[in-house]
Design a protein around this motif. Structure first.
Motif, PDB file in Angstrom:
ATOM      1  N   ASN A  87     -57.887   4.337  -1.073  1.00 12.38           N
ATOM      2  CA  ASN A  87     -58.915   5.186  -0.473  1.00 12.38           C
ATOM      3  C   ASN A  87     -60.263   4.983  -1.161  1.00 12.38           C
ATOM      4  O   ASN A  87     -61.313   4.966  -0.506  1.00 12.38           O
ATOM      5  N   ALA A  88     -60.236   4.844  -2.476  1.00 10.21           N
ATOM      6  CA  ALA A  88     -61.478   4.645  -3.218  1.00 10.21           C
ATOM      7  C   ALA A  88     -62.138   3.322  -2.832  1.00 10.21           C
ATOM      8  O   ALA A  88     -63.361   3.251  -2.633  1.00 10.21           O
ATOM      9  N   ILE A  89     -61.327   2.265  -2.723  1.00  5.36           N
ATOM     10  CA  ILE A  89     -61.886   0.960  -2.341  1.00  5.36           C
ATOM     11  C   ILE A  89     -62.496   1.029  -0.948  1.00  5.36           C
ATOM     12  O   ILE A  89     -63.607   0.528  -0.701  1.00  5.36           O
ATOM     13  N   LEU A  90     -61.788   1.679  -0.036  1.00  2.00           N
ATOM     14  CA  LEU A  90     -62.293   1.778   1.338  1.00  2.00           C
ATOM     15  C   LEU A  90     -63.553   2.637   1.405  1.00  2.00           C
ATOM     16  O   LEU A  90     -64.495   2.320   2.147  1.00  2.00           O
ATOM     17  N   LYS A  91     -63.582   3.704   0.635  1.00  2.00           N
ATOM     18  CA  LYS A  91     -64.750   4.586   0.657  1.00  2.00           C
ATOM     19  C   LYS A  91     -65.969   3.911   0.026  1.00  2.00           C
ATOM     20  O   LYS A  91     -67.085   3.995   0.560  1.00  2.00           O
ATOM     21  N   LEU A  92     -65.768   3.248  -1.107  1.00  2.00           N
ATOM     22  CA  LEU A  92     -66.887   2.598  -1.807  1.00  2.00           C
ATOM     23  C   LEU A  92     -67.306   1.315  -1.113  1.00  2.00           C
ATOM     24  O   LEU A  92     -68.471   0.913  -1.207  1.00  2.00           O
ATOM     25  N   GLY A  93     -66.348   0.665  -0.445  1.00  3.98           N
ATOM     26  CA  GLY A  93     -66.580  -0.619   0.203  1.00  3.98           C
ATOM     27  C   GLY A  93     -66.069  -1.759  -0.650  1.00  3.98           C
ATOM     28  O   GLY A  93     -66.476  -1.906  -1.806  1.00  3.98           O
ATOM     29  N   ALA A  94     -65.152  -2.541  -0.098  1.00  4.85           N
ATOM     30  CA  ALA A  94     -64.581  -3.657  -0.858  1.00  4.85           C
ATOM     31  C   ALA A  94     -65.651  -4.650  -1.286  1.00  4.85           C
ATOM     32  O   ALA A  94     -65.481  -5.353  -2.289  1.00  4.85           O
ATOM     33  N   ASP A  95     -66.749  -4.703  -0.563  1.00  3.85           N
ATOM     34  CA  ASP A  95     -67.838  -5.602  -0.936  1.00  3.85           C
ATOM     35  C   ASP A  95     -68.635  -5.080  -2.132  1.00  3.85           C
ATOM     36  O   ASP A  95     -69.470  -5.791  -2.685  1.00  3.85           O
ATOM     37  N   LYS A  96     -68.329  -3.844  -2.554  1.00  5.09           N
ATOM     38  CA  LYS A  96     -69.016  -3.251  -3.706  1.00  5.09           C
ATOM     39  C   LYS A  96     -68.103  -3.147  -4.935  1.00  5.09           C
ATOM     40  O   LYS A  96     -68.584  -2.998  -6.058  1.00  5.09           O
ATOM     41  N   VAL A  97     -66.789  -3.188  -4.723  1.00  7.55           N
ATOM     42  CA  VAL A  97     -65.843  -2.973  -5.824  1.00  7.55           C
ATOM     43  C   VAL A  97     -65.443  -4.312  -6.432  1.00  7.55           C
ATOM     44  O   VAL A  97     -64.882  -5.177  -5.756  1.00  7.55           O
ATOM     45  N   ALA A  98     -65.726  -4.460  -7.720  1.00  9.79           N
ATOM     46  CA  ALA A  98     -65.439  -5.723  -8.408  1.00  9.79           C
ATOM     47  C   ALA A  98     -64.053  -5.745  -9.019  1.00  9.79           C
ATOM     48  O   ALA A  98     -63.369  -6.772  -8.973  1.00  9.79           O
ATOM     49  N   ALA A  99     -63.639  -4.620  -9.626  1.00 10.65           N
ATOM     50  CA  ALA A  99     -62.406  -4.662 -10.409  1.00 10.65           C
ATOM     51  C   ALA A  99     -61.780  -3.287 -10.545  1.00 10.65           C
ATOM     52  O   ALA A  99     -62.439  -2.255 -10.421  1.00 10.65           O
ATOM     53  N   PHE A 100     -60.484  -3.315 -10.796  1.00  8.50           N
ATOM     54  CA  PHE A 100     -59.711  -2.150 -11.193  1.00  8.50           C
ATOM     55  C   PHE A 100     -59.245  -2.419 -12.608  1.00  8.50           C
ATOM     56  O   PHE A 100     -58.663  -3.474 -12.891  1.00  8.50           O
ATOM     57  N   ILE A 101     -59.523  -1.509 -13.559  1.00 11.20           N
ATOM     58  CA  ILE A 101     -59.082  -1.684 -14.939  1.00 11.20           C
ATOM     59  C   ILE A 101     -58.061  -0.614 -15.269  1.00 11.20           C
ATOM     60  O   ILE A 101     -58.263   0.577 -14.981  1.00 11.20           O
ATOM     61  N   ALA A 102     -56.940  -1.024 -15.856  1.00 10.12           N
ATOM     62  CA  ALA A 102     -55.853  -0.076 -16.120  1.00 10.12           C
ATOM     63  C   ALA A 102     -55.089  -0.465 -17.369  1.00 10.12           C
ATOM     64  O   ALA A 102     -54.684  -1.623 -17.528  1.00 10.12           O
ATOM     65  N   GLU A 103     -54.906   0.498 -18.269  1.00 11.57           N
ATOM     66  CA  GLU A 103     -53.918   0.333 -19.334  1.00 11.57           C
ATOM     67  C   GLU A 103     -52.529   0.456 -18.694  1.00 11.57           C
ATOM     68  O   GLU A 103     -52.308   1.362 -17.885  1.00 11.57           O
ATOM     69  N   PRO A 104     -51.594  -0.420 -19.048  1.00 13.72           N
ATOM     70  CA  PRO A 104     -50.234  -0.238 -18.513  1.00 13.72           C
ATOM     71  C   PRO A 104     -49.701   1.168 -18.793  1.00 13.72           C
ATOM     72  O   PRO A 104     -49.081   1.790 -17.936  1.00 13.72           O
ATOM     73  N   ILE A 105     -49.944   1.658 -20.014  1.00 15.44           N
ATOM     74  CA  ILE A 105     -49.697   3.050 -20.373  1.00 15.44           C
ATOM     75  C   ILE A 105     -51.010   3.579 -20.935  1.00 15.44           C
ATOM     76  O   ILE A 105     -51.602   2.960 -21.816  1.00 15.44           O
ATOM     77  N   LEU A 106     -51.467   4.714 -20.423  1.00 16.93           N
ATOM     78  CA  LEU A 106     -52.715   5.278 -20.928  1.00 16.93           C
ATOM     79  C   LEU A 106     -52.460   5.817 -22.326  1.00 16.93           C
ATOM     80  O   LEU A 106     -51.834   6.871 -22.494  1.00 16.93           O
ATOM     81  N   ALA A 107     -52.914   5.101 -23.332  1.00 13.66           N
ATOM     82  CA  ALA A 107     -52.510   5.365 -24.705  1.00 13.66           C
ATOM     83  C   ALA A 107     -53.222   6.574 -25.305  1.00 13.66           C
ATOM     84  O   ALA A 107     -52.627   7.637 -25.490  1.00 13.66           O
ATOM     85  N   SER A 108     -54.515   6.427 -25.607  1.00 13.69           N
ATOM     86  CA  SER A 108     -55.254   7.526 -26.234  1.00 13.69           C
ATOM     87  C   SER A 108     -55.390   8.729 -25.320  1.00 13.69           C
ATOM     88  O   SER A 108     -55.696   9.833 -25.778  1.00 13.69           O
ATOM     89  N   GLY A 109     -55.182   8.537 -24.034  1.00 13.64           N
ATOM     90  CA  GLY A 109     -55.195   9.649 -23.099  1.00 13.64           C
ATOM     91  C   GLY A 109     -53.978  10.546 -23.220  1.00 13.64           C
ATOM     92  O   GLY A 109     -53.898  11.583 -22.564  1.00 13.64           O
ATOM     93  N   GLY A 110     -53.003  10.131 -24.064  1.00  9.09           N
ATOM     94  CA  GLY A 110     -51.814  10.950 -24.274  1.00  9.09           C
ATOM     95  C   GLY A 110     -50.516  10.259 -23.919  1.00  9.09           C
ATOM     96  O   GLY A 110     -49.542  10.918 -23.554  1.00  9.09           O
ATOM     97  N   VAL A 111     -50.464   8.928 -24.038  1.00  8.29           N
ATOM     98  CA  VAL A 111     -49.259   8.150 -23.721  1.00  8.29           C
ATOM     99  C   VAL A 111     -48.747   8.531 -22.327  1.00  8.29           C
ATOM    100  O   VAL A 111     -47.628   9.003 -22.145  1.00  8.29           O
ATOM    101  N   ILE A 112     -49.608   8.341 -21.351  1.00  7.96           N
ATOM    102  CA  ILE A 112     -49.275   8.684 -19.962  1.00  7.96           C
ATOM    103  C   ILE A 112     -48.634   7.473 -19.289  1.00  7.96           C
ATOM    104  O   ILE A 112     -49.246   6.406 -19.191  1.00  7.96           O
ATOM    105  N   VAL A 113     -47.401   7.640 -18.849  1.00  5.46           N
ATOM    106  CA  VAL A 113     -46.656   6.577 -18.174  1.00  5.46           C
ATOM    107  C   VAL A 113     -46.727   6.838 -16.674  1.00  5.46           C
ATOM    108  O   VAL A 113     -46.165   7.821 -16.178  1.00  5.46           O
ATOM    109  N   PRO A 114     -47.425   5.982 -15.919  1.00  5.84           N
ATOM    110  CA  PRO A 114     -47.509   6.198 -14.464  1.00  5.84           C
ATOM    111  C   PRO A 114     -46.132   6.088 -13.815  1.00  5.84           C
ATOM    112  O   PRO A 114     -45.174   5.577 -14.423  1.00  5.84           O
TER     113      PRO A 114
END
Length: 456
Positions: free
Chosen positions: A209-236
């Motif tokens: 939804n975010a890519i479609l709303k912002l426009g794929a021609d505007k979105v360069a990258a998605f950055i993701a920690e496999p596990i969000l570490a300092s955020g509290g060891v969040i496992v998606p």
């Protein structure tokens, strides 16, 4: 062990002269920090000569443990032979060999290693490379980076701008218009009655939804920690990264896997992206465990496909004018090579996989305690999140985390308290006896805090 007069002196110097990371300005000059003066294996030694298990593994980084003579000798030997070379004008066989050894362990075609000084500069370099590539491809408007709530990617300007820890952003500027943040991916916060599969669909749809709303021609990258570490060891939720990569491919959005924490063994593999989560990203960033924290170093590892987009005839004569005085530093490279050698000769990756079940069983068992709202983790990463009984009192949550931390330190364990969360990622060489000892101390600390809360 520091003598009393020496301790008084260095404490004064620490408060008068050493500005620490994340320094609380209200108490600057008045802190009473633990001095870590020595270390061996999984233990550090404080100013009183007491040994404590290093629960955070330094800062997610001391994989092979402290006090390794073989590592110290490798560092010293390289410093004697060649302490420095200019990576702008020359090269060096040790650094070139390290690049080759890393490329041999990365997934897919991630074969081009850009050395940096640490994790923040690795993320900065990855983002700058993507901007550089898109400019050369005539996609100058394709610059937005999608990140996530609770993400942490570093403290340099670009890296901090794509980090989503809200309290870190209160008083510091960021790059305006660069980043779009997705909602929390922590399964703990899914709506009542929402299954894990339904939560996965919701989180994956957030990205599309975010890519479609912002426009794929505007979105360069998605950055993701496999596990969000300092955020509290969040496992998606399971399957999250694989589904997100499919969406990125569908919309021509690059995928940066930030493995500054999960790389080099934390989950029992050299890199977690493919071996644990089944993805081959476009760029991997790493640092921390790359040298087991003995000396600073990081890297952005870039796919052959992306390099081909900007090299040879496609380069238009351009220079990727990004780099550091210490890129590929030979002493750091020698440490990283020795680190890889130790991993392989001592079977550290296999050891992590062998002790992970006990680590995770002891972790999850803490979730039964009345003041524990969640106990989560993967590999040798864990977080115990506690609840003070007052949802609106940040002050009480800080106090709760502080009580647990104080009890654990007094009984031989260093934690990393993040408000009401106890986060830990011990050296990978930790054994089963030490794992049990660590969790015994932590359980007692949680109980002591619960008793204090009940007394008001």
């Amino acid at each position: 062990m520091l003598k009393p007069n020496d301790l008084e002196t260095v404490t004064r110097w620490d408060n008068e002269n050493f500005v620490h990371p994340w320094e609380g300005m209200g108490s600057i000059g008045e802190n009473d920090r633990t001095f870590v003066e020595g270390g061996e294996g999984v233990y550090v030694v404080n100013e009183n000569g007491e040994r404590l298990i290093d629960g955070p593994g330094g800062m997610w980084c001391v994989q092979i443990g402290y006090g390794r003579d073989d590592m110290a000798e490798a560092i010293a030997d390289q410093a004697r032979q060649l302490a420095y070379f200019s990576p702008f004008n020359n090269t060096n066989s040790v650094s070139s060999r390290l690049a080759h050894e890393i490329a041999a362990r990365t997934p897919g075609d991630l074969n081009h290693v850009f050395f940096t000084t640490g994790g923040s500069t690795a993320v900065d370099s990855a983002l700058r490379f993507i901007q550089f590539r898109n400019n050369l491809l005539g996609q100058a408007e394709k610059k937005i980076v999608i990140s996530r709530h609770k993400a942490y990617h570093g403290s340099t300007y670009l890296a901090a701008s794509v980090s989503g820890k809200e309290r870190d952003r209160l008083w510091l500027n960021k790059v305006d218009g660069l980043t779009h943040f997705l909602p929390d991916v922590n399964p703990m916060h899914r709506a009542d009655g929402t299954s894990m599969d339904a939560f996965l669909e919701e989180k994956v749809q957030d990205l599309e939804n975010a890519i479609l709303k912002l426009g794929a021609d505007k979105v360069a990258a998605f950055i993701a920690e496999p596990i969000l570490a300092s955020g509290g060891v969040i496992v998606p939720p399971p399957g999250y990264h694989k589904r997100c990569l499919e969406i990125c491919r569908r919309h021509d959005v690059l995928y940066i896997s930030d493995e500054v924490v999960t790389g080099f063994g934390r989950l029992g593999h050299w890199f977690a992206s493919e071996d644990v989560f089944g993805i081959t990203p476009d760029i991997i960033t790493c640092a921390k465990g790359m040298t087991s924290g003995y000396v600073p170093m990081g890297a952005a590892i870039i796919s052959d496909r992306l390099i081909a987009d900007v090299s040879g005839d496609a380069s238009r004569g351009a220079t990727f004018s990004n780099g550091y005085t210490y890129s590929g530093h030979p002493v750091s490279a020698a440490a990283a090579l020795k680190n890889i050698e130790i991993f392989e000769s001592e079977g550290i990756l296999e050891h992590v996989r062998a002790v992970t079940p006990l680590f995770q069983d002891r972790l999850k068992a803490l979730g039964d305690h009345p003041i524990v709202s969640d106990a989560r983790g993967m590999g040798l990463m864990g977080c115990v999140q506690c609840f003070s009984g007052d949802e609106d009192s940040l002050e009480r949550d800080y106090a709760l985390g502080g009580m647990i931390d104080d009890h654990c330190q007094a009984n031989g364990l260093i934690l990393r308290p993040i408000i009401n969360m106890c986060v830990f990622s011990p050296p990978l060489v930790i054994n089963e006896v030490q794992i049990n000892q660590m969790f015994d101390i932590l359980a007692a600390g949680i109980q002591a805090a619960a008793d204090a809360l009940s007394k008001g």
